[in-house]
Design a protein around this motif. Sequence first.
Motif, PDB file in Angstrom:
ATOM      1  N   HIS A 125       0.795  -1.307   0.106  1.00 49.88           N
ATOM      2  CA  HIS A 125      -0.053   0.012   0.014  1.00 49.88           C
ATOM      3  C   HIS A 125       0.780   1.460  -0.018  1.00 49.88           C
ATOM      4  CE1 HIS A 125      -3.526  -2.362   1.921  1.00 49.88           C
ATOM      5  NE2 HIS A 125      -3.322  -2.574   0.781  1.00 49.88           N
ATOM      6  N   ALA A 126       1.885   1.296   0.756  1.00 53.31           N
ATOM      7  CA  ALA A 126       2.795   2.525   0.924  1.00 53.31           C
ATOM      8  C   ALA A 126       3.507   2.758  -0.405  1.00 53.31           C
ATOM      9  CB  ALA A 126       3.985   2.054   1.901  1.00 53.31           C
ATOM     10  N   ASN A 127       3.775   1.631  -1.287  1.00 49.87           N
ATOM     11  CA  ASN A 127       4.425   1.907  -2.413  1.00 49.87           C
ATOM     12  C   ASN A 127       3.535   2.443  -3.461  1.00 49.87           C
ATOM     13  OD1 ASN A 127       6.974   0.771  -1.724  1.00 49.87           O
ATOM     14  ND2 ASN A 127       6.409  -1.125  -2.284  1.00 49.87           N
ATOM     15  N   SER A 128       2.266   1.934  -3.439  1.00 48.34           N
ATOM     16  CA  SER A 128       0.961   2.441  -4.394  1.00 48.34           C
ATOM     17  C   SER A 128       0.713   4.018  -3.935  1.00 48.34           C
ATOM     18  CB  SER A 128       0.064   1.710  -4.359  1.00 48.34           C
ATOM     19  OG  SER A 128       0.288   0.214  -4.952  1.00 48.34           O
ATOM     20  N   LEU A 129       0.891   4.352  -2.747  1.00 47.85           N
ATOM     21  CA  LEU A 129       0.212   5.683  -2.357  1.00 47.85           C
ATOM     22  C   LEU A 129       1.308   6.691  -2.205  1.00 47.85           C
ATOM     23  CD1 LEU A 129      -2.507   4.212   0.097  1.00 47.85           C
ATOM     24  CD2 LEU A 129      -2.899   5.577  -1.921  1.00 47.85           C
ATOM     25  N   HIS A 130       2.664   6.071  -2.432  1.00 46.13           N
ATOM     26  CA  HIS A 130       3.801   7.154  -2.374  1.00 46.13           C
ATOM     27  C   HIS A 130       3.948   7.720  -1.094  1.00 46.13           C
ATOM     28  CE1 HIS A 130       4.144   6.516  -6.588  1.00 46.13           C
ATOM     29  NE2 HIS A 130       2.760   6.919  -6.777  1.00 46.13           N
ATOM     30  N   THR A 131       4.013   6.809   0.022  1.00 51.27           N
ATOM     31  CA  THR A 131       4.278   7.412   1.660  1.00 51.27           C
ATOM     32  C   THR A 131       4.656   6.106   2.239  1.00 51.27           C
ATOM     33  OG1 THR A 131       3.031   8.560   3.397  1.00 51.27           O
ATOM     34  CG2 THR A 131       1.801   6.706   2.173  1.00 51.27           C
ATOM     35  N   GLY A 132       4.842   6.361   3.666  1.00 43.34           N
ATOM     36  CA  GLY A 132       5.081   5.198   4.442  1.00 43.34           C
ATOM     37  C   GLY A 132       4.183   5.062   5.646  1.00 43.34           C
ATOM     38  N   PHE A 133       3.923   3.726   5.912  1.00 41.07           N
ATOM     39  CA  PHE A 133       2.841   3.281   6.994  1.00 41.07           C
ATOM     40  C   PHE A 133       3.589   2.614   7.941  1.00 41.07           C
ATOM     41  CE2 PHE A 133      -0.010   3.751   3.243  1.00 41.07           C
ATOM     42  CZ  PHE A 133      -0.736   4.806   3.479  1.00 41.07           C
ATOM     43  N   SER A 134       3.059   2.399   9.222  1.00 37.99           N
ATOM     44  CA  SER A 134       3.084   1.349  10.298  1.00 37.99           C
ATOM     45  C   SER A 134       1.724   1.237  10.748  1.00 37.99           C
ATOM     46  CB  SER A 134       4.138   1.695  11.177  1.00 37.99           C
ATOM     47  OG  SER A 134       5.563   1.453  10.825  1.00 37.99           O
ATOM     48  N   ARG A 135       1.309   0.057  10.863  1.00 36.83           N
ATOM     49  CA  ARG A 135      -0.161  -0.235  11.432  1.00 36.83           C
ATOM     50  C   ARG A 135      -0.006  -0.914  12.592  1.00 36.83           C
ATOM     51  NH1 ARG A 135      -5.790  -0.458  10.819  1.00 36.83           N
ATOM     52  NH2 ARG A 135      -5.422   0.634   8.732  1.00 36.83           N
ATOM     53  N   VAL A 136      -0.515  -0.844  13.637  1.00 40.76           N
ATOM     54  CA  VAL A 136      -0.749  -1.695  14.772  1.00 40.76           C
ATOM     55  C   VAL A 136      -1.783  -2.870  14.745  1.00 40.76           C
ATOM     56  CG1 VAL A 136      -1.002  -1.776  17.226  1.00 40.76           C
ATOM     57  CG2 VAL A 136       0.036   0.285  16.436  1.00 40.76           C
TER      58      VAL A 136
END
Length: 315
Positions: A239-250
């Motif tokens: 998802h991060a690659n497709s949305l051009h951002t970085g995530f962390s989900r608990v």
Amino acid sequence: MGNQVNEALVAARAEKLFFYSPYNFLRQLEVDVQQRLFGTGVAGQYAADPTHQVFEFAEGEDTVQFLYTLLTWDTDFFRAPVYKLFTILFTSATSAATLAAAGTAFRQQLKQQGAAYCFAELPVEDTRVAQALGNAGWRLVETRLTFFHDAVASFNYPRYPVRSAGKDEAAAIGRISAQARNDYDRFHADKWFGDELGDQFLAKYASASVEGYCDDVLVPNEVSLPVDSFLAISDLHQHANSLHTGFSRVVLTAVGPANRGWHLKLVSETVHRARQNGASYVLMTTQATNRAVFRTCEKLGFKLGGSSHVLAWSA
């Protein structure tokens, strides 16, 4: 069953389908990309996946389609056929009576297929689908809130000693998860599972998190303190690659009596970890009843992003 998805119905539902994105409240992210990844894109191509099914109901000039799939892992674990409904397609002109009749027909279809259990997670914005399922005898089992932190780069909360759990700790992490029972998560709120089986499922899920299902599992690393809590993290790389951002989900967290107060510490360290990894957002979903998590969110600067309902039907 076996019908192709009706493109006109997908277009008619586009406004609501956007809310199926788990990031719909992050306004900096492109709407078109979110629709493609989670909303109209998924609905329009649903039948392309051979594991997906489309049930169609027609009454007069109205057509209603149900998009659903058999969950093989869940089916194997619970030893009963478990299905998940993605959504229902219809137009704004479709009446409540027609939707109720369609819901009843879909319930009969599930019975004919031998389904034991079917559930759906719906954004609260999709009220007509929730009402249609309710009219067809589905029950509400959980209401969820999703919180997000979007000031990761400037996060400066005090540090706490943590480490990543080792694969040799998978069984122990599973036991912590099972023992920290939450009566309001869907596996315990829905009595179709039963408390013991719900505990077993969460133990298996937590163990799998350590064994590679998640990107990291944090535990306390304090001298003389036993490990009686954990927090599993997914960095959502695709998802991060497709949305051009970085995530962390608990993904999952549990705190036993020997680690009271460590939920806040583990979440805080999750935000620090995200900052160190260059991620822009930390996400955390919990039950609408979980006031302890609300307090953690308030202290650490999380914001409320969205809400969803889990509804279920069983034979």
